[in-house]
Motif scaffolding. Structure first.
Motif, mmCIF file in Angstrom:
data_model
loop_
_atom_site.group_PDB
_atom_site.id
_atom_site.type_symbol
_atom_site.label_atom_id
_atom_site.label_comp_id
_atom_site.label_asym_id
_atom_site.label_seq_id
_atom_site.Cartn_x
_atom_site.Cartn_y
_atom_site.Cartn_z
ATOM 1 N N SER A 175 9.450 2.954 2.487
ATOM 2 C CA SER A 175 9.504 4.310 3.062
ATOM 3 C C SER A 175 10.894 4.640 3.583
ATOM 4 O O SER A 175 11.471 5.669 3.242
ATOM 5 N N VAL A 191 5.286 6.849 -1.835
ATOM 6 C CA VAL A 191 6.131 5.651 -1.879
ATOM 7 C C VAL A 191 5.367 4.473 -1.268
ATOM 8 O O VAL A 191 4.662 4.640 -0.263
ATOM 9 N N VAL A 192 5.498 3.300 -1.856
ATOM 10 C CA VAL A 192 4.886 2.103 -1.279
ATOM 11 C C VAL A 192 5.496 1.862 0.104
ATOM 12 O O VAL A 192 6.715 1.979 0.294
ATOM 13 N N ALA A 193 4.622 1.527 1.077
ATOM 14 C CA ALA A 193 5.001 1.544 2.485
ATOM 15 C C ALA A 193 6.266 0.744 2.800
ATOM 16 O O ALA A 193 7.095 1.169 3.610
ATOM 17 N N GLY A 243 2.844 6.544 9.971
ATOM 18 C CA GLY A 243 3.744 5.568 9.342
ATOM 19 C C GLY A 243 4.728 6.237 8.396
ATOM 20 O O GLY A 243 5.907 5.876 8.353
ATOM 21 N N VAL A 244 4.247 7.212 7.635
ATOM 22 C CA VAL A 244 5.134 7.958 6.737
ATOM 23 C C VAL A 244 6.190 8.688 7.562
ATOM 24 O O VAL A 244 7.379 8.676 7.236
ATOM 25 N N GLY A 248 7.528 1.724 9.609
ATOM 26 C CA GLY A 248 6.421 2.566 9.166
ATOM 27 C C GLY A 248 5.177 1.745 8.838
ATOM 28 O O GLY A 248 4.053 2.139 9.152
ATOM 29 N N VAL A 249 5.382 0.591 8.203
ATOM 30 C CA VAL A 249 4.259 -0.310 7.897
ATOM 31 C C VAL A 249 3.625 -0.789 9.203
ATOM 32 O O VAL A 249 2.396 -0.801 9.351
ATOM 33 N N SER A 297 -1.549 3.776 4.551
ATOM 34 C CA SER A 297 -1.321 2.599 5.399
ATOM 35 C C SER A 297 -2.400 2.458 6.468
ATOM 36 O O SER A 297 -3.016 1.406 6.616
ATOM 37 N N VAL A 314 0.855 -1.196 0.000
ATOM 38 C CA VAL A 314 0.000 0.000 0.000
ATOM 39 C C VAL A 314 0.892 1.248 0.000
ATOM 40 O O VAL A 314 1.923 1.277 0.672
ATOM 41 N N VAL A 315 0.489 2.264 -0.742
ATOM 42 C CA VAL A 315 1.216 3.536 -0.727
ATOM 43 C C VAL A 315 1.164 4.117 0.689
ATOM 44 O O VAL A 315 0.116 4.096 1.347
ATOM 45 N N ALA A 316 2.319 4.611 1.166
ATOM 46 C CA ALA A 316 2.502 4.950 2.576
ATOM 47 C C ALA A 316 1.417 5.864 3.142
ATOM 48 O O ALA A 316 0.965 5.665 4.283
ATOM 49 N N ASP A 317 0.949 6.831 2.380
ATOM 50 C CA ASP A 317 -0.064 7.752 2.871
ATOM 51 C C ASP A 317 -1.362 7.046 3.258
ATOM 52 O O ASP A 317 -2.170 7.614 3.997
ATOM 53 N N LEU A 370 7.348 7.955 10.503
ATOM 54 C CA LEU A 370 8.323 7.049 11.110
ATOM 55 C C LEU A 370 9.308 6.513 10.068
ATOM 56 O O LEU A 370 10.514 6.433 10.333
ATOM 57 N N GLY A 371 8.817 6.172 8.884
ATOM 58 C CA GLY A 371 9.725 5.718 7.823
ATOM 59 C C GLY A 371 10.742 6.800 7.476
ATOM 60 O O GLY A 371 11.934 6.525 7.305
ATOM 61 N N ASP A 426 5.046 10.594 0.533
ATOM 62 C CA ASP A 426 3.677 10.112 0.739
ATOM 63 C C ASP A 426 3.211 9.192 -0.389
ATOM 64 O O ASP A 426 2.190 8.536 -0.253
ATOM 65 N N TYR A 483 -1.114 9.424 9.121
ATOM 66 C CA TYR A 483 0.171 9.563 8.437
ATOM 67 C C TYR A 483 1.399 9.219 9.276
ATOM 68 O O TYR A 483 2.532 9.419 8.839
#
Lengths: 347, 347
Positions: free
Chosen positions: B210, B205-207, B242-243, A242-243, A210, A205-208, B245-246, B203, B240
């Motif tokens: 990150s 990028v695939v999780a 997770g973003v 982050g995930v 999650s 999944v795209v980070a935004d 933290l990555g 935001d 957000y």
């Protein structure tokens, strides 16, 4: 085109089941772990297996051709083997085309997209069958909204990757149902999705989105219903934290179980990163998780004692249980310890 | 096709600059904030502006047609306006095609991909120009490796979204260069990327990647070089985190600055989520950040005092500075307070 247009199938809708499990030409049981995991955890959705000549591996299921499996009720053939790069081997293509032509959809958890292979795209078009890539997240995942949802949730978290979060969640869901609790396993990775027949591959999944994806994964439910959510990564993982945090925030778990493998010293593949202690994982999970569920608490520890003697496994569970004051069990040794962990979950 | 094949351009390579800024037919300065931000922060890469008839907004730059701007050295036209859905307005298309035909690449930070619009794809093909979507992350981002990199890094973090992390980072980079420090602004969002001419839209990028993306964003550098990294989201944001933290793990910051807006009570758009205190943000950032950089520490606070009187702004800075014992400044009021924040960064 086919692959993306059917990608949403595995979101919350179910995959076409039951399955014919395809073993290809693999000669190593380790590479067949998807098929073996499916047979272990979801035998009711596995009709038969099929492999290419010379494949010595078996899940123990009867062998059927796609035509025989279709006649026996199978709706899809699952690619149950992996190889190094997660790519579809050219030697498998005639078998995959045959499955489509015999009326089975094709389901894959590999990195390579089924629809990117011209022979498969053409065969799917011709036969009107679906090519389903479970590692593609559904379209239209919203941004997380943080709204408190109804129902109960337990999340498996870990001191690291690859030490039993999926198996623990599967065992908890099965165990809860076994004691009369209305419980669902919620899959967050491709193997779990194949077993459950639905789910969201959180790592893709795209980070935004999650947390939004995690919110979708365990929707509002009856107040006495439990979602048992498969965890991903670790909050201490230098690449995947982050995930883990997006999944924790979006899951809003009421309780969590920490998964750990005794003796593991470092993050797998990261020798410079010492494994966190179970205590550190509990503390950080509570601290971060209470942002979306202030009542979050740890109810126990799941140990992966694979390869340990029964005596050593029991000693490891006893030591950690005494140290933390929490039920500690290996869910693969479903004994009294595991029952106490189950009871602590719903207490 | 065009859009994806050129997507990698903005990774670590530079965007084609300088720019002609396109204002479209917008009638609200708020929707022109990309153009205005570019003119404020990167005037050296802005040749001129261009708008459709009836547009009352101006950045203050001279007006030029694409042909005039090309002759004056412009290499690309940037879509400097946004609208509700982040879509390319049909009324803009003739102007965008004209820019391509006059030899300018097109650069967009909008959600909609330029190459998905047939007229633009055809015009780009015909003219041999690039369609660059800066919100598309580069291909081939690796999984994070956690390896300690050389050089120094400062990250801006926040109590929330949209309260000055980008402006603070830009001001720090400019200020550090002003006192003779070798410093680069590292953009992690689309507007920052347009300003810097390179960067990675975290935001999008695939999780799973990150932290790896954040590692790419601030590569190994000379020991006395500073990367000033634009933060994203907040560790306390229910959608957000997770973003954030990555980006924190992958950035490995030596120091960080907390950005805050006095008076903001709740997470923007999340009335049920109270804003964390600055102290909470410092504490959690240190706790999580030390996983990849054990020496991480907070060096100061950046306040967004927009709309406050000079007296109120000074009082707010003084109160927080006294409470936390840290330099506190509004970087938009570049005064003695801001200089102390700069000095604390590199101390």
């Amino acid at each position: 085109m086919t692959s993306t247009s059917t990608a949403a199938v595995h979101a919350l809708a179910a995959l076409p089941q039951p399955y014919l499990l395809f073993l290809g030409d693999t000669t190593e049981a380790g590479f067949a772990k998807t098929a073996i995991g499916l047979h272990d955890w979801a035998p009711e959705v596995c009709v038969a297996e099929w492999s290419l000549p010379g494949c010595p591996i078996s899940t123990g299921l009867p062998t059927m051709t796609p035509a025989q499996a279709r006649a026996a009720g199978a709706r899809a053939m699952v690619i149950g083997v992996a190889n190094g790069g997660g790519v579809i081997s050219a030697t498998w293509l005639p078998a995959l085309v045959e499955a489509l032509e015999q009326g089975l959809d094709l389901v894959s958890g590999m990195h390579q997209q089924l629809g990117d292979i011209p022979e498969l795209a053409a065969a799917a078009e011709r036969s009107g069958r679906q090519l389903i890539n479970v590692r593609v997240p559904p379209r239209g995942i919203p941004v997380g909204n943080g709204r408190k949802r109804s129902g109960k949730r337990v999340l498996t978290v870990g001191t690291d990757c690859a030490l039993g979060k999926k198996y623990t969640a599967l065992a908890l869901a099965r165990g809860l149902r076994g004691i009369g609790v209305d419980a669902d396993f919620r899959a967050s990775g491709q193997t779990g999705i194949l077993i459950a027949g639905s789910g969201i591959p959180m790592d893709a999944v795209v980070a935004d989105f999650s947390a939004g994806a995690a919110e979708l994964l365990s929707p509002d439910a009856a107040e006495d219903h439990w979602d048992v959510i498969e965890g991903q990564g670790s909050l201490f993982h230098p690449a995947y934290a982050g995930v883990s945090l997006g999944l924790l925030h979006g899951s809003q778990p009421d309780v969590f179980v920490v998964c750990h493998q005794p003796g593991r010293q470092h993050v797998l593949g990261y020798p410079d990163y010492p494994l966190p202690s179970i205590e550190d994982v509990i503390d950080l999970t509570v601290r971060l998780g209470r942002r979306t569920n202030p009542a979050i608490r740890c109810v126990g520890v799941s140990l992966n004692t694979h390869g340990m003697t029964e005596q050593d496994a029991q000693a490891a569970c006893a030591e950690i249980s005494a140290r933390l004051g929490l039920p500690t069990a290996d869910p693969m040794r479903q004994d009294g310890r595991f029952n106490r962990l189950l009871e602590a979950c719903i207490a």
